[in-house]
Scaffold this active site. Structure first.
Site, PDB file in Angstrom:
ATOM      1  N   ARG A  91       1.058  -0.871  -0.010  1.00  0.00           N
ATOM      2  CA  ARG A  91       0.057   0.228   0.451  1.00  0.00           C
ATOM      3  C   ARG A  91       0.868   1.245  -0.686  1.00  0.00           C
ATOM      4  NH1 ARG A  91      -3.411  -3.254  -2.107  1.00  0.00           N
ATOM      5  NH2 ARG A  91      -4.850  -4.272  -1.327  1.00  0.00           N
ATOM      6  N   SER A 104     -13.206 -11.160  -2.058  1.00  0.00           N
ATOM      7  CA  SER A 104     -12.300 -10.253  -2.230  1.00  0.00           C
ATOM      8  C   SER A 104     -10.754 -11.378  -2.316  1.00  0.00           C
ATOM      9  CB  SER A 104     -12.832  -9.301  -1.753  1.00  0.00           C
ATOM     10  OG  SER A 104     -11.485  -7.928  -1.983  1.00  0.00           O
TER      11      SER A 104
END
Length: 381
Positions: A92, A173
């Site tokens: 990230r 997901s």
């Protein structure tokens, strides 16, 4: 208004792309970071343009991801809550750096992301943005819109002709990069339900993995992985090779319930084949190189380092300070570890280093002239 959207091509960010145009009347530039997720990168670029993006930028961050995030965390022995090797957490801040640079290049007013208000990624994206570009506005649609869950997103996408990758056959997901794949949500939200057999992508089912074990030797230079079976490789090549070798033998699967920074317990299933081998190899080599108290101090701090990274503080002064210490400790970690891969397990079978402080003469159970065993009485007293 111009917005740069962190775009994966999945359901959430595809809906967000259309929603930003409708809700904010924004020109949307998508940014897809290639951190090793494979063919979906080009698919995402094409899909973004088809869904209304004014431009679709792809950044090749594979080398940066491994060199500037994965390897530093490896040098710090960073493992969150004893099991999670931080694959998503490490990606990230690298993605956000590329996102911010793209926003600057396009003169954007804001960035946007698809992280939910319940997850960790919103914190990671926004703390990294605050560190790198505090003037940029952040739009987090999951905290603004009326849609309550993925069923609402599917309906929204279908009404606008946007393909929806989430189906009844794969109701979870995924987040993939060169280091790992994570699976969460959907059927995995019940912590008693086993992961579907056909879910995994990087690793073979250990039960059907080869019946013959595979020996592998990993070499390190100052704490950084440098060779596999004696062959020098670039960081990306090395991690790719270990992913392949360990994946064939079913190494690197974990199924955990972790404590998110926002205070929610979350079940996640992860595949980190190459990373699992690297952590085991590094630990084996350290055992003969590092002083006892230095090793114990590092281990005390590595869990804190892992929490810092997991919680999104990659660009914080405390992470940088800890990194300097970890790197200093790793300066002597040069040598090789030999491991055996077999049906989901990785077992250390040897380690050697020019910097070894292990002494066979002292450690022996045979007679020696180095260690006077009677001295132990005073030590114990």
């Amino acid at each position: 208004m111009k917005v740069v959207l962190a775009y994966s091509g999945g359901l959430d960010t595809s809906v967000i792309l259309a929603w930003l145009g409708e809700e904010y009347d924004a020109e949307v530039v998508t940014y897809t970071a290639d951190v090793g997720q494979g063919e979906e990168v080009e698919e995402a670029r094409t899909k973004a343009l088809d869904t209304g993006a004014v431009d679709a930028v792809v950044g090749d961050l594979k080398e940066e991801f491994v060199v500037d995030a994965v390897f530093p965390a490896l040098r710090a022995a960073a493992v969150y809550e004893t099991e999670y090797l931080l694959g998503t957490s490490l990606a990230r801040p690298i993605i956000t750096k590329g996102l911010v640079e793209t926003a600057r290049e396009h003169g954007a007013d804001a960035i946007a992301h698809g992280a939910t208000g319940k997850g960790n990624d919103q914190v990671r994206f926004e703390l990294s943005t605050a560190a790198l570009a505090p003037d940029l506005k952040t739009i987090a649609p999951w905290r603004e819109w009326k849609m309550g869950g993925r069923a609402d997103l599917v309906a929204y996408a279908e009404a606008r002709g946007i393909p929806t990758p989430v189906t009844k056959e794969s109701p979870y997901s995924m987040d993939a990069n060169l280091y790992h794949i994570s699976y969460e949500g959907g059927v995995l939200e019940d912590p008693w339900v086993a992961p579907p057999k056909g879910m995994f992508r990087m690793t073979s089912d250990p039960e059907s993995a080869p019946d013959e074990p595979r020996e592998v030797v990993v070499g390190f230079q100052s704490g950084n992985p440098a060779t596999v079976d004696g062959e020098s490789m670039t960081p990306v090549e090395l991690l790719t090779r270990l992913n392949e070798l360990a994946g064939i033998h079913g190494v690197g699967r974990i199924d955990i319930v972790e404590n998110r920074f926002v205070g929610i317990k979350s079940r996640g299933v992860y595949e980190t084949p190459g990373g699992t081998v690297l952590h085991a190899a590094r630990r084996a080599l350290e055992s003969i190189v590092l002083d006892r108290e230095v090793l114990h101090l590092r281990d005390d701090l590595s869990s804190r380092y892992a929490r810092i990274v997991y919680n999104g503080f990659w660009y914080s002064p405390e992470r940088h300070a800890l990194q300097s210490m970890m790197d200093e400790i790793q300066s002597a970690v040069t040598g090789e570890a030999r491991l055996t891969l077999y049906k989901g397990s990785v077992t250390v079978t040897g380690r050697q280093s020019p910097n070894s402080i292990y002494s066979e003469d002292i450690a022996t159970f045979e007679a020696d002239d180095v260690y006077d065993q009677s001295d132990a009485k005073g030590f114990i007293n």
